[in-house]
Design an enzyme around this catalytic site. Structure first.
Site, mmCIF file in Angstrom:
data_model
loop_
_atom_site.group_PDB
_atom_site.id
_atom_site.type_symbol
_atom_site.label_atom_id
_atom_site.label_comp_id
_atom_site.label_asym_id
_atom_site.label_seq_id
_atom_site.Cartn_x
_atom_site.Cartn_y
_atom_site.Cartn_z
ATOM 1 N N HIS A 277 -9.323 1.575 5.278
ATOM 2 C CA HIS A 277 -8.013 1.702 5.931
ATOM 3 C C HIS A 277 -8.134 2.633 7.144
ATOM 4 O O HIS A 277 -8.888 3.607 7.114
ATOM 5 C CB HIS A 277 -6.986 2.246 4.934
ATOM 6 C CG HIS A 277 -5.584 2.112 5.445
ATOM 7 N ND1 HIS A 277 -5.051 2.989 6.352
ATOM 8 C CD2 HIS A 277 -4.637 1.177 5.220
ATOM 9 C CE1 HIS A 277 -3.806 2.604 6.653
ATOM 10 N NE2 HIS A 277 -3.538 1.504 5.970
ATOM 11 N N GLU B 247 -5.013 -4.746 10.723
ATOM 12 C CA GLU B 247 -3.979 -3.730 10.903
ATOM 13 C C GLU B 247 -4.223 -2.990 12.224
ATOM 14 O O GLU B 247 -5.025 -2.039 12.264
ATOM 15 C CB GLU B 247 -4.011 -2.726 9.746
ATOM 16 C CG GLU B 247 -3.747 -3.352 8.394
ATOM 17 C CD GLU B 247 -3.191 -2.348 7.391
ATOM 18 O OE1 GLU B 247 -2.276 -2.717 6.666
ATOM 19 O OE2 GLU B 247 -3.664 -1.192 7.354
ATOM 20 N N LYS C 256 0.118 4.282 -0.202
ATOM 21 C CA LYS C 256 -0.488 5.461 0.415
ATOM 22 C C LYS C 256 -0.252 6.687 -0.485
ATOM 23 O O LYS C 256 -0.223 6.526 -1.706
ATOM 24 C CB LYS C 256 0.050 5.645 1.836
ATOM 25 C CG LYS C 256 -0.081 4.350 2.647
ATOM 26 C CD LYS C 256 0.237 4.494 4.096
ATOM 27 C CE LYS C 256 0.053 3.148 4.794
ATOM 28 N NZ LYS C 256 0.301 3.220 6.228
ATOM 29 N N GLY D 249 2.957 2.348 10.678
ATOM 30 C CA GLY D 249 3.916 3.429 10.479
ATOM 31 C C GLY D 249 4.689 3.814 11.724
ATOM 32 O O GLY D 249 5.343 4.854 11.757
ATOM 33 N N GLU E 5 -6.308 4.900 8.196
ATOM 34 C CA GLU E 5 -6.009 6.311 7.936
ATOM 35 C C GLU E 5 -7.243 7.020 7.381
ATOM 36 O O GLU E 5 -7.462 8.209 7.657
ATOM 37 C CB GLU E 5 -4.804 6.420 6.986
ATOM 38 C CG GLU E 5 -3.513 6.087 7.731
ATOM 39 C CD GLU E 5 -2.443 5.429 6.891
ATOM 40 O OE1 GLU E 5 -2.537 5.440 5.656
ATOM 41 O OE2 GLU E 5 -1.492 4.882 7.496
ATOM 42 N N SER F 270 3.859 -2.080 10.218
ATOM 43 C CA SER F 270 5.315 -2.171 10.385
ATOM 44 C C SER F 270 5.888 -3.525 9.964
ATOM 45 O O SER F 270 6.816 -4.041 10.591
ATOM 46 C CB SER F 270 5.714 -1.823 11.823
ATOM 47 O OG SER F 270 5.336 -0.500 12.133
ATOM 48 N N ASN G 266 0.872 -1.171 0.000
ATOM 49 C CA ASN G 266 0.000 0.000 0.000
ATOM 50 C C ASN G 266 0.912 1.224 0.000
ATOM 51 O O ASN G 266 1.506 1.545 1.027
ATOM 52 C CB ASN G 266 -0.888 -0.036 1.256
ATOM 53 C CG ASN G 266 -1.701 1.240 1.418
ATOM 54 O OD1 ASN G 266 -1.756 2.074 0.507
ATOM 55 N ND2 ASN G 266 -2.338 1.405 2.572
HETATM 56 P P1 13P Z 1 3.367 0.428 7.550
HETATM 57 O O1 13P Z 1 3.842 -0.877 6.941
HETATM 58 O O2 13P Z 1 4.108 1.622 7.019
HETATM 59 O O3 13P Z 1 3.321 0.345 9.037
HETATM 60 O O4 13P Z 1 1.850 0.633 7.053
HETATM 61 C C1 13P Z 1 0.963 -0.412 7.179
HETATM 62 C C2 13P Z 1 -0.287 -0.088 6.462
HETATM 63 O O5 13P Z 1 -1.023 0.786 6.855
HETATM 64 C C3 13P Z 1 -0.604 -0.842 5.242
HETATM 65 O O6 13P Z 1 -1.882 -0.584 4.790
#
Ligand code: 13P
Length: 253
Positions: free
Chosen positions: A95, A167, A11, A173, A97, A213, A9
């Site tokens: 997601h 997640e 983003k 992140g 976010e 992560s 992903n």
């Molecule tokens: P990270 O791997 O950067 O922690 O992000 C995970 C994520 O949100 C994948 O959708």
């Protein structure tokens, strides 16, 4: 047998030049004859340009979101048919976010799930608890609630290809990943919930990914778990060599 899915992903990252460089470098970096299914979810602006390059690398393409209407006066939104037209096979829905930063509700997520299933786009439904919820012992309750609301009204005949990404918000992140065992516990719980909704055969077919992560150092720990069928990777999917190495490390499972 569930085929391992390693998904990136991206983003809100990468301009055309960087994205093309990634896709062009990838084939030579991937382990020959790997057995995992691979997917990259770039920003909308890169879909058309990347599709042939990713296809050449044997990588499928997904979007990071969609809107539930077919067309019309919805400024800024992207429809399922636009995503299919650009060559997407998958779409990330819900997601954290989007839930947290944009304020997307379970109701909207459910509408998006219906649209993706109707149009034949494979949804990657993201669910997961915050740190406060985990500390309060509510991880399972939160995940169960998100799952139930996202899947409301979806019959089992539309669910066979569904992908769920667990997640935990506190692991995204942050560099702090869940332990393999903690992730396994929730993923097994999610599969149990799916069994209640759709029966054991369908629950056994659905792939459940871990995200938060994921990196070269921990991919094996996750893929070794019985109910974890792959990973949804943010930061570590941005570098072609790192992404390819994660695929390679996942192979020796
Ligand atoms: P990270 O791997 O950067 O922690 O992000 C995970 C994520 O949100 C994948 O959708």
């Amino acid at each position: 047998m569930r085929v391992t899915l390693i998904a990136g992903n991206w983003k809100m990252n990468k301009l055309r030049k960087e994205a093309v460089a990634f896709a062009q470098a990838l084939p030579a970096l991937l382990p020959p004859g790997h057995s995992s299914e691979l997917l990259i979810c770039p920003p909308f602006t890169l879909l058309w340009e990347l599709q042939p390059l990713l296809a050449k690398a044997g990588v499928k393409m997904g979007a990071q979101d969609l809107f539930w209407e077919d067309n019309g006066a919805y400024t800024g939104e992207i429809s399922a048919s636009m995503l299919l037209d650009a060559g997407c096979t998958h779409v990330i829905i819900g997601h954290s976010e989007r839930r947290q930063v944009i304020g997307e509700s379970d109701l909207l997520i459910n509408k998006k799930m219906h649209k993706a299933c109707q149009e034949g786009l494979i949804p990657i439904l993201c669910i997961g608890e915050t740190l406060e919820e985990r500390k309060a012992g509510k991880a399972e309750k939160v995940v169960a609630g998100q799952l139930k609301q996202a899947l409301a009204g979806l019959s089992s005949d539309r669910m066979d290809k569904l992908v769920i990404a667990y997640e935990p918000v506190w692991a995204i992140g942050t560099g702090v990943n869940a332990s393999g065992q903690d992730a396994q516990n929730i993923c097994a719980f999610i599969r149990g919930q799916l069994e209640e909704y759709y029966g054991s055969q369908l629950a056994a077919a659905v792939r459940i990914l871990y995200g938060g992560s994921v990196k070269e150092e921990n991919i094996k720990e996750f893929l070794q778990q019985a109910d974890i069928d792959g990973a949804l990777i943010g930061g570590a999917s941005l570098d072609a060599a790192v992404f390819a190495n994660i695929v390679r490390l996942g192979e020796n499972d």
